[in-house]
Design a protein around this motif. Structure first.
Motif, PDB file in Angstrom:
ATOM      1  N   SER A 116       0.796  -1.235   0.000  1.00 35.25           N
ATOM      2  CA  SER A 116       0.000   0.000   0.000  1.00 35.25           C
ATOM      3  C   SER A 116       0.824   1.278   0.000  1.00 35.25           C
ATOM      4  CB  SER A 116      -0.925   0.016   1.227  1.00 35.25           C
ATOM      5  OG  SER A 116      -0.156   0.113   2.422  1.00 35.25           O
ATOM      6  N   MET A 313      -4.248  -2.669  -1.835  1.00 39.43           N
ATOM      7  CA  MET A 313      -4.581  -1.776  -2.949  1.00 39.43           C
ATOM      8  C   MET A 313      -5.744  -0.857  -2.585  1.00 39.43           C
ATOM      9  SD  MET A 313      -3.997  -4.041  -6.425  1.00 39.43           S
ATOM     10  CE  MET A 313      -5.019  -5.436  -5.917  1.00 39.43           C
ATOM     11  N   ARG A 317      -5.566   3.234  -2.429  1.00 38.78           N
ATOM     12  CA  ARG A 317      -6.495   4.103  -3.158  1.00 38.78           C
ATOM     13  C   ARG A 317      -7.185   5.083  -2.207  1.00 38.78           C
ATOM     14  NH1 ARG A 317      -7.854  -0.851  -5.740  1.00 38.78           N
ATOM     15  NH2 ARG A 317      -9.722  -1.033  -4.421  1.00 38.78           N
ATOM     16  N   SER A 320      -4.857   7.873  -0.968  1.00 38.63           N
ATOM     17  CA  SER A 320      -4.235   8.716  -1.988  1.00 38.63           C
ATOM     18  C   SER A 320      -5.221   9.717  -2.544  1.00 38.63           C
ATOM     19  CB  SER A 320      -3.679   7.864  -3.131  1.00 38.63           C
ATOM     20  OG  SER A 320      -4.733   7.188  -3.815  1.00 38.63           O
ATOM     21  N   ALA A 321      -6.474   9.552  -2.182  1.00 35.18           N
ATOM     22  CA  ALA A 321      -7.522  10.437  -2.727  1.00 35.18           C
ATOM     23  C   ALA A 321      -7.384  11.844  -2.149  1.00 35.18           C
ATOM     24  CB  ALA A 321      -8.890   9.862  -2.386  1.00 35.18           C
TER      25      ALA A 321
END
Length: 321
Positions: A116, A313, A317, A320-321
């Motif tokens: 991650s 994963m 995600r 990272s948004a």
């Protein structure tokens, strides 16, 4: 690649092979209904050391202590390589609120960090029966507040915080979120929940089909936990023991994973459905042929490794948004 059967009681052959290997090495898990708490703790720690051995340590792993008004809580911080200011997953291990330790979850947490790019803070919350309900819950809430207050000094991004756990730890992660005041909860961006027990109902179809002990977790074990760890007779009305029925509207998005042979499958599906009703984004997976407690088995069981990779994963995600 394993061939997946349509038989609902199909067991992944690699999981069978791993269980046989651990029995041959004297590393089979013990039941709290048949062995002492200390013997069960030694067994889960020895099994954890074996399962973690193939996964090399990260360059940056550090044990630390978070002091609260009630306890000094040991933790372990795993940092990803080559990430200057990573997000952080606060993680609670499984073990029926009575078992588990920091080192016994090394392998899977290293895999989560590598997959991650997110740091992990593993929490060695107080265990029952020495510290019954709500000691572990109090510890997790205190750790979250410490992270929100002090995390920037540890080199993590205080705007990218997630919480997660497996089994009892997933229950703790969920109820910790629900216990936070709005200002704190809005800083938790994601939940990572592996096969949690989100109610005390042991009369569901999944419990009747898979809860006789043939797949690791049994009704007898849960009843032991309800008596010795939760004091269910006294605390049965406390919402924290049945969080699936709480108001979930304020929760962050979630990733949920469980095996098809887990007696907690109905709890998993009920929570997923409730989150969707509350319009909380929820990615949920059922992994065929896997029983309760599978996430530490990744080095030997491809489908368990896939579940950890899927979780990593999803975590990447989300933060990272």
């Amino acid at each position: 690649m394993n061939t997946v059967s349509l038989d609902p009681q199909w067991v992944d052959p690699q999981a069978i092979e791993l269980a046989s290997m651990m029995r041959a090495k004297g590393l089979a898990p013990l039941s709290l209904t048949q062995s002492s708490v200390m013997d069960c703790r030694r067994a889960i720690d020895q099994g954890g050391a074996f399962l973690s051995a193939p996964i090399p340590a990260l360059s940056h792993e550090k044990k630390l202590t978070i002091k609260t008004t009630q306890a000094a809580i040991p933790c372990k911080l795993y940092r990803p390589d080559d990430v200057a200011k990573p997000g952080l997953l606060i993680y609670a291990h499984g073990g029926s609120f009575a078992l588990g330790s920091l080192d016994a979850w090394d392998g899977v947490l290293r895999d989560l960090v590598r997959g991650s790019g997110v740091a992990v803070l593993s929490v060695d919350y107080r265990l029952a029966p020495e510290h019954p309900f709500p000691a572990a819950w109090d510890d997790m809430v205190a750790v979250v507040h410490a992270v929100l207050d002090q995390g920037q000094a540890w080199g993590i991004d205080p705007q990218k915080i997630a919480i997660g756990g497996d089994s009892a730890g997933a229950h703790l992660a969920l109820t910790t979120c629900l216990s936070l005041q709005p200002e704190a909860l809005q800083r938790i961006k994601f939940m990572l929940l592996f096969y949690g027990m989100y109610s005390q109902n042991i009369h569901t179809p999944a419990w009747q089909q898979f809860g006789q002990g043939q797949y690791g977790l049994s009704i007898d074990q849960v009843q032991w936990m309800q008596t010795h760890c939760l004091d269910l007779a006294q605390h049965h009305s406390d919402w924290r023991l049945n969080p699936v029925h709480a108001d979930l509207h304020r929760l962050p998005p979630a990733f949920m994973a469980i095996g098809s042979l887990d007696p907690l499958q109905d709890d998993h599906l009920a929570l997923s459905a409730q989150l969707q009703r509350c319009q909380i984004p929820c990615e949920q997976h059922v992994y065929p042929g896997l029983a309760h407690g599978f996430i530490r088995n990744g080095p030997w069981v491809q489908s368990a490794q896939r579940a950890v990779s899927d979780a990593a994963m999803a975590l990447a995600r989300a933060l990272s948004a």
